[in-house]
Design a protein around this motif. Structure first.
Motif, mmCIF file in Angstrom:
data_model
loop_
_atom_site.group_PDB
_atom_site.id
_atom_site.type_symbol
_atom_site.label_atom_id
_atom_site.label_comp_id
_atom_site.label_asym_id
_atom_site.label_seq_id
_atom_site.Cartn_x
_atom_site.Cartn_y
_atom_site.Cartn_z
ATOM 1 N N GLY A 159 -19.686 60.080 42.271
ATOM 2 C CA GLY A 159 -20.226 58.787 41.886
ATOM 3 C C GLY A 159 -19.291 57.878 41.115
ATOM 4 N N GLU A 160 -18.019 58.243 40.980
ATOM 5 C CA GLU A 160 -17.123 57.379 40.213
ATOM 6 C C GLU A 160 -16.329 56.446 41.127
ATOM 7 O OE1 GLU A 160 -14.066 58.994 37.700
ATOM 8 O OE2 GLU A 160 -13.292 60.323 39.247
ATOM 9 N N PHE A 161 -15.809 55.393 40.525
ATOM 10 C CA PHE A 161 -14.910 54.451 41.197
ATOM 11 C C PHE A 161 -13.504 54.839 40.742
ATOM 12 C CE2 PHE A 161 -15.377 50.053 43.140
ATOM 13 C CZ PHE A 161 -14.100 50.054 43.666
ATOM 14 N N PHE A 162 -12.737 55.425 41.642
ATOM 15 C CA PHE A 162 -11.425 55.981 41.311
ATOM 16 C C PHE A 162 -10.350 55.145 41.991
ATOM 17 C CE2 PHE A 162 -7.869 58.940 41.411
ATOM 18 C CZ PHE A 162 -7.994 59.633 40.219
ATOM 19 N N ALA A 163 -9.294 54.784 41.258
ATOM 20 C CA ALA A 163 -8.223 53.956 41.809
ATOM 21 C C ALA A 163 -6.912 54.728 41.862
ATOM 22 C CB ALA A 163 -8.035 52.690 40.969
ATOM 23 N N LEU A 164 -6.193 54.565 42.966
ATOM 24 C CA LEU A 164 -4.822 55.046 43.101
ATOM 25 C C LEU A 164 -3.928 53.819 42.981
ATOM 26 C CD1 LEU A 164 -5.343 57.395 46.189
ATOM 27 C CD2 LEU A 164 -5.145 58.087 43.798
ATOM 28 N N LEU A 165 -3.149 53.763 41.915
ATOM 29 C CA LEU A 165 -2.375 52.567 41.579
ATOM 30 C C LEU A 165 -0.896 52.900 41.522
ATOM 31 C CD1 LEU A 165 -2.226 49.600 40.460
ATOM 32 C CD2 LEU A 165 -2.540 50.586 38.182
ATOM 33 N N GLY A 166 -0.078 52.018 42.082
ATOM 34 C CA GLY A 166 1.362 52.226 41.999
ATOM 35 C C GLY A 166 2.103 51.222 42.858
ATOM 36 N N PRO A 167 3.431 51.156 42.707
ATOM 37 C CA PRO A 167 4.221 50.218 43.503
ATOM 38 C C PRO A 167 4.300 50.655 44.962
ATOM 39 C CG PRO A 167 5.652 51.646 42.217
ATOM 40 C CD PRO A 167 4.246 51.954 41.789
ATOM 41 N N VAL A 173 -7.169 52.124 46.935
ATOM 42 C CA VAL A 173 -5.711 52.073 46.812
ATOM 43 C C VAL A 173 -5.316 50.628 46.549
ATOM 44 C CG1 VAL A 173 -3.619 52.019 48.220
ATOM 45 C CG2 VAL A 173 -4.985 54.076 48.145
ATOM 46 N N THR A 174 -4.513 50.407 45.518
ATOM 47 C CA THR A 174 -4.066 49.057 45.207
ATOM 48 C C THR A 174 -2.751 49.081 44.441
ATOM 49 O OG1 THR A 174 -4.692 46.970 44.121
ATOM 50 C CG2 THR A 174 -5.416 48.998 43.059
ATOM 51 N N HIS A 175 -1.997 47.992 44.561
ATOM 52 C CA HIS A 175 -0.810 47.813 43.712
ATOM 53 C C HIS A 175 -1.106 46.749 42.654
ATOM 54 C CE1 HIS A 175 -0.394 44.588 46.723
ATOM 55 N NE2 HIS A 175 0.175 43.914 45.736
ATOM 56 N N ASP A 176 -2.329 46.198 42.682
ATOM 57 C CA ASP A 176 -2.735 45.140 41.765
ATOM 58 C C ASP A 176 -3.353 45.771 40.518
ATOM 59 O OD1 ASP A 176 -4.247 43.126 40.412
ATOM 60 O OD2 ASP A 176 -4.278 41.912 42.234
ATOM 61 N N GLN A 177 -2.637 45.662 39.395
ATOM 62 C CA GLN A 177 -3.100 46.306 38.162
ATOM 63 C C GLN A 177 -4.440 45.744 37.690
ATOM 64 O OE1 GLN A 177 0.099 45.652 35.398
ATOM 65 N NE2 GLN A 177 1.580 45.938 37.030
ATOM 66 N N GLU A 178 -4.577 44.414 37.730
ATOM 67 C CA GLU A 178 -5.813 43.798 37.258
ATOM 68 C C GLU A 178 -7.006 44.266 38.090
ATOM 69 O OE1 GLU A 178 -5.591 39.595 37.002
ATOM 70 O OE2 GLU A 178 -3.954 39.581 35.546
ATOM 71 N N ILE A 218 -8.154 55.740 36.656
ATOM 72 C CA ILE A 218 -7.014 55.306 37.466
ATOM 73 C C ILE A 218 -5.956 56.397 37.451
ATOM 74 C CG2 ILE A 218 -5.176 53.573 37.706
ATOM 75 C CD1 ILE A 218 -7.024 51.659 36.089
ATOM 76 N N ALA A 219 -5.410 56.694 38.638
ATOM 77 C CA ALA A 219 -4.241 57.564 38.731
ATOM 78 C C ALA A 219 -3.034 56.683 39.045
ATOM 79 C CB ALA A 219 -4.423 58.611 39.824
ATOM 80 N N VAL A 220 -2.043 56.673 38.157
ATOM 81 C CA VAL A 220 -0.824 55.899 38.370
ATOM 82 C C VAL A 220 0.199 56.801 39.052
ATOM 83 C CG1 VAL A 220 1.001 54.554 37.290
ATOM 84 C CG2 VAL A 220 -1.303 54.505 36.330
ATOM 85 N N LEU A 221 0.706 56.358 40.212
ATOM 86 C CA LEU A 221 1.676 57.133 40.972
ATOM 87 C C LEU A 221 3.030 56.435 40.995
ATOM 88 C CD1 LEU A 221 -1.209 58.012 42.233
ATOM 89 C CD2 LEU A 221 0.145 58.845 44.144
#
Length: 343
Positions: free
Chosen positions: A27-35, A188-193, A202-205
């Motif tokens: 039930g969570e909103f999980f983000a994969l963030l990175g360049p 999946v996003t590269h947009d930090q905001e 958030i998982a930062v890769l």
């Protein structure tokens, strides 16, 4: 709900994922963030079943997800391009997956009507994609993804095709929708905001590795390393040596930093967010204003201090009472900084 353990994936000489381990909760909103090129889309494709890792395991509720073919996984992927069928109506686009699974027609109609209401597209069911705005097309793609009621919904750069105003509206809509339907979202996003506004965690890769997993506020305020501190938002990064009284910086002097007895005598990098930097006080450092950028609600001021290799950034509310060329003092509280390993 989802457990990813020591997953690695190579493409020739390129290591896209390197021993990635993380868990995604029900039930969570999980983000994969990175360049670009950090491995986040490869990980998403492994969850969807379009890629297979060279090593490692992925489980869903304890069962091996990698053993399940893509079309049989309780997982749905919303593509960046939306991939709507141009010759089909909104209702037909949404119903397509259910029809392929031979769901009874009456149930299809009920589920399509229900999801049209959920995403705010009631009355638009007969329109074709070219008759819709960008935000409406995005809603159709979302409706098509959730109408099958997947356990896990994967979103690949879902808002990148929208303009800034519509994107802000859809961020709120995505968050509302996720809470309403109760499906676990992985974006999946590269947009930090975008990641900070949407995600519970958030998982930062970077370069195929997980650098930090955290909720947005601690991720921003307490980065785990230099990469995260530099990648997430703006930051003032200052190298020096930790002493009992502060951070000693060559050609600058002693700067306020958090008390850290274990770090005394070691090289470290001090990270101070621009909104923590104060302008015009009695102490601190003296510098020259090099740039003033007004963003409406806030102003970013860049102050060049002799001995530092880049200007110090300060963010103030509203319009700043300084102009380029002014000499001004800058300071901050030692508790407002974060000490990071300088090695």
């Amino acid at each position: 709900m989802v457990s990813i353990e020591s997953v690695s994936r190579r493409f020739g000489e390129v290591r896209a994922l390197d021993q990635v381990s993380l868990e995604i909760r029900q039930g969570e909103f999980f983000a994969l963030l990175g360049p670009s090129g950090c491995g986040k889309t490869t990980l998403l494709r492994i969850l969807a079943g379009f890629e297979h890792p060279d090593s490692g395991s992925v489980t869903l509720d304890g069962a091996d997800l990698l053993a399940v073919p893509a079309h049989r996984r309780p997982v749905n992927l919303m593509f960046q391009s939306y991939a709507l069928f141009p010759h089909m109506s909104v209702a037909k686009n949404i119903a397509y997956g259910l029809e392929r699974e031979r769901v009874p027609k009456r149930e299809i109609r009920e589920r399509v009507d229900e999801v049209l209401t959920t995403v705010g597209l009631t009355g638009l069911d007969r329109r074709r994609p070219h008759q819709l705005s960008g935000g409406q097309r995005q809603r159709v793609a979302l409706a098509r993804a959730i109408v099958k009621r997947p356990r896990l919904l994967l979103l690949d750069e879902p808002l990148s095709a929208l303009d800034k105003k519509v994107r802000a509206e859809m961020q709120l809509e995505l968050k509302r929708l996720q809470h309403e339907v109760g499906i676990t979202f992985v974006v999946v996003t590269h947009d930090q905001e975008e990641a900070m506004s949407l995600a519970d965690r958030i998982a930062v890769l970077s370069e195929g590795r997980v650098r930090q997993i955290d909720a947005p506020v601690p991720l921003y305020e307490r980065p785990a390393d230099l990469f995260v501190a530099d990648f997430i938002g703006a930051n003032n990064l200052i190298d020096g040596v930790v002493t009992v009284d502060g951070l000693r910086v060559p050609e600058v002097g002693l700067l306020p930093c958090p008390a850290s007895p274990a770090a005394i005598g070691r090289a470290a990098t001090l990270a101070v967010r621009p909104e923590r930097v104060r302008l015009g006080g009695d102490g601190g450092l003296t510098g020259v204003v090099r740039d003033v950028t007004f963003f409406g609600g806030t102003t970013r001021v860049a102050v060049q201090v002799a001995g530092l290799d880049r200007p110090l950034l300060a963010t103030v509310a509203g319009a700043a009472a300084v102009v380029v060329g002014d000499r001004i003092r800058v300071d901050w509280s030692g508790a407002d900084g974060v000490l990071l390993d300088g090695s």
